[in-house]
Design a protein around this motif. Structure first.
Motif, mmCIF file in Angstrom:
data_model
loop_
_atom_site.group_PDB
_atom_site.id
_atom_site.type_symbol
_atom_site.label_atom_id
_atom_site.label_comp_id
_atom_site.label_asym_id
_atom_site.label_seq_id
_atom_site.Cartn_x
_atom_site.Cartn_y
_atom_site.Cartn_z
ATOM 1 N N GLN A 81 0.828 -1.204 0.000
ATOM 2 C CA GLN A 81 0.000 0.000 0.000
ATOM 3 C C GLN A 81 0.862 1.254 0.000
ATOM 4 O OE1 GLN A 81 -2.834 0.074 3.228
ATOM 5 N NE2 GLN A 81 -2.828 2.300 3.318
ATOM 6 N N PRO A 82 0.539 2.242 -0.836
ATOM 7 C CA PRO A 82 1.267 3.516 -0.800
ATOM 8 C C PRO A 82 0.906 4.323 0.450
ATOM 9 C CG PRO A 82 0.197 3.181 -2.923
ATOM 10 C CD PRO A 82 -0.377 2.165 -1.978
ATOM 11 N N GLU A 83 1.836 5.143 0.881
ATOM 12 C CA GLU A 83 1.592 5.991 2.043
ATOM 13 C C GLU A 83 2.473 7.231 1.969
ATOM 14 O OE1 GLU A 83 -0.149 7.459 3.918
ATOM 15 O OE2 GLU A 83 -0.644 6.014 5.511
ATOM 16 N N THR A 84 2.068 8.257 2.714
ATOM 17 C CA THR A 84 2.764 9.540 2.724
ATOM 18 C C THR A 84 3.638 9.669 3.961
ATOM 19 O OG1 THR A 84 0.943 10.576 1.515
ATOM 20 C CG2 THR A 84 2.465 12.035 2.660
ATOM 21 N N ALA A 141 7.393 26.470 5.234
ATOM 22 C CA ALA A 141 7.663 26.097 3.843
ATOM 23 C C ALA A 141 7.053 24.736 3.531
ATOM 24 C CB ALA A 141 9.162 26.064 3.584
ATOM 25 N N LEU A 142 6.701 24.549 2.268
ATOM 26 C CA LEU A 142 6.187 23.268 1.803
ATOM 27 C C LEU A 142 7.349 22.314 1.542
ATOM 28 C CD1 LEU A 142 3.542 24.523 -0.791
ATOM 29 C CD2 LEU A 142 3.106 23.728 1.529
ATOM 30 N N GLY A 143 7.227 21.078 2.008
ATOM 31 C CA GLY A 143 8.253 20.091 1.710
ATOM 32 C C GLY A 143 8.182 19.670 0.247
ATOM 33 N N ASN A 144 9.304 19.249 -0.308
ATOM 34 C CA ASN A 144 9.322 18.874 -1.725
ATOM 35 C C ASN A 144 9.000 17.399 -1.961
ATOM 36 O OD1 ASN A 144 11.645 17.409 -1.119
ATOM 37 N ND2 ASN A 144 13.046 18.930 -1.995
ATOM 38 N N LEU A 145 8.761 16.638 -0.890
ATOM 39 C CA LEU A 145 8.441 15.228 -1.053
ATOM 40 C C LEU A 145 6.982 15.070 -1.458
ATOM 41 C CD1 LEU A 145 9.571 12.335 -0.718
ATOM 42 C CD2 LEU A 145 8.552 12.329 1.569
ATOM 43 N N GLY A 146 6.736 14.271 -2.480
ATOM 44 C CA GLY A 146 5.380 14.084 -2.976
ATOM 45 C C GLY A 146 4.510 13.246 -2.061
ATOM 46 N N ARG A 147 3.266 13.153 -2.441
ATOM 47 C CA ARG A 147 2.275 12.390 -1.673
ATOM 48 C C ARG A 147 2.354 10.910 -2.043
ATOM 49 N NH1 ARG A 147 -2.671 11.294 -3.826
ATOM 50 N NH2 ARG A 147 -4.216 10.384 -2.406
ATOM 51 N N ASN A 148 2.260 10.052 -1.029
ATOM 52 C CA ASN A 148 2.251 8.591 -1.215
ATOM 53 C C ASN A 148 3.454 8.097 -2.014
ATOM 54 O OD1 ASN A 148 -0.083 8.416 0.241
ATOM 55 N ND2 ASN A 148 -1.419 7.986 -1.489
ATOM 56 N N THR A 149 4.622 8.567 -1.629
ATOM 57 C CA THR A 149 5.847 8.153 -2.322
ATOM 58 C C THR A 149 6.460 6.887 -1.717
ATOM 59 O OG1 THR A 149 7.124 9.647 -0.908
ATOM 60 C CG2 THR A 149 6.413 10.497 -3.046
#
Length: 245
Positions: free
Chosen positions: A109-112, A152-160
């Protein structure tokens, strides 16, 4: 917004001795920009930036890239002869047995991954994501990430992050006993035993992906990325008798 694509393949084979095999494989990809908010994963459900929802486009919480299922039904061969008492007893003991079941194998399962604190100041600590600082490390490595600067917004995407693969083995065996008495020719008893997770295989599920909880130092400590504590798996057996009329 979501989109789903898949290629599906299946094959059936019926053998001459009462064995039926069926295999089914699905290669798919489910993308969305949010999974429903009633899931256990709030990290996958709430946008990092609600003013730019498309920024969260990525694998859905329900995405399972590969899934293979094999099912089988086998009418077990038995003694057909009833020429004498011995053969009739063997016929009664060995006839009308059936073994069936299925095995399932699928991608995790993908997760963030989240920072675990309200860096953005929006009163929601489940949508703050870190920066990816060392892409050479595997996704479950704590040192791959670093908290973003305050506000600041992190640069890591969602459910990576994708959790461990899983497999399930379920099987059943049953015997049908016809009632050959007068006026009961169409009635029968069925004795059935079902084995869920028959091999007692332990699957590992999503680990702690909150950077605030710290890196896992030893297997079983429950730290970031530790899948040891998520292992679940125990055999269940159900036995019952069914009367058909």
């Amino acid at each position: 917004d979501s989109i789903y694509h898949a290629a599906q393949f299946s094959v059936d084979r019926k053998f001459s001795r009462g064995l039926l095999l069926r295999g089914s494989y699905t290669f798919s990809k489910l993308l969305d920009d949010a999974s429903e908010v009633f899931t256990i994963s709030q990290a996958s459900s709430f946008s990092e930036n609600p003013f730019n929802q498309k920024q969260d486009r990525g694998p859905s919480l329900y995405d399972r890239r590969h899934r293979f299922v094999v099912t089988y039904i086998w009418d077990i061969p038995y003694v057909h002869s009833t020429d004498n008492v011995g053969y009739r007893v063997l016929n009664a003991l060995t006839s009308r047995w059936q073994w069936s079941g299925f095995a399932t194998f699928q991608t995790g399962q993908p997760e963030t991954i989240i920072v675990g604190s309200d860096i953005l100041g929006d009163l929601n600590p489940t949508n703050d994501r870190p920066d990816l600082v060392n892409p050479a490390l595997p996704p479950g490595d704590f040192n791959r990430y670093a908290p973003a600067a305050a506000g600041a917004l992190g640069n890591l995407g969602r459910n990576t992050y994708t959790g461990p693969n899983s497999q399930y083995w379920d099987t059943a065996i049953q015997k049908m006993i016809p009632l050959g008495f007068h006026h009961m020719e169409h009635q029968a008893l069925t004795l059935r035993a079902e084995f869920f997770n028959a091999l007692n295989h332990a699957n590992r599920f999503l680990p702690d992906l909150n950077l605030a909880d710290g890196a896992s130092k030893t297997p079983g400590d429950g730290g970031f990325g530790d899948t040891t504590v998520t292992a679940q798996g125990y055999r269940q057996i159900k036995i019952y008798l069914k009367y058909s009329f």
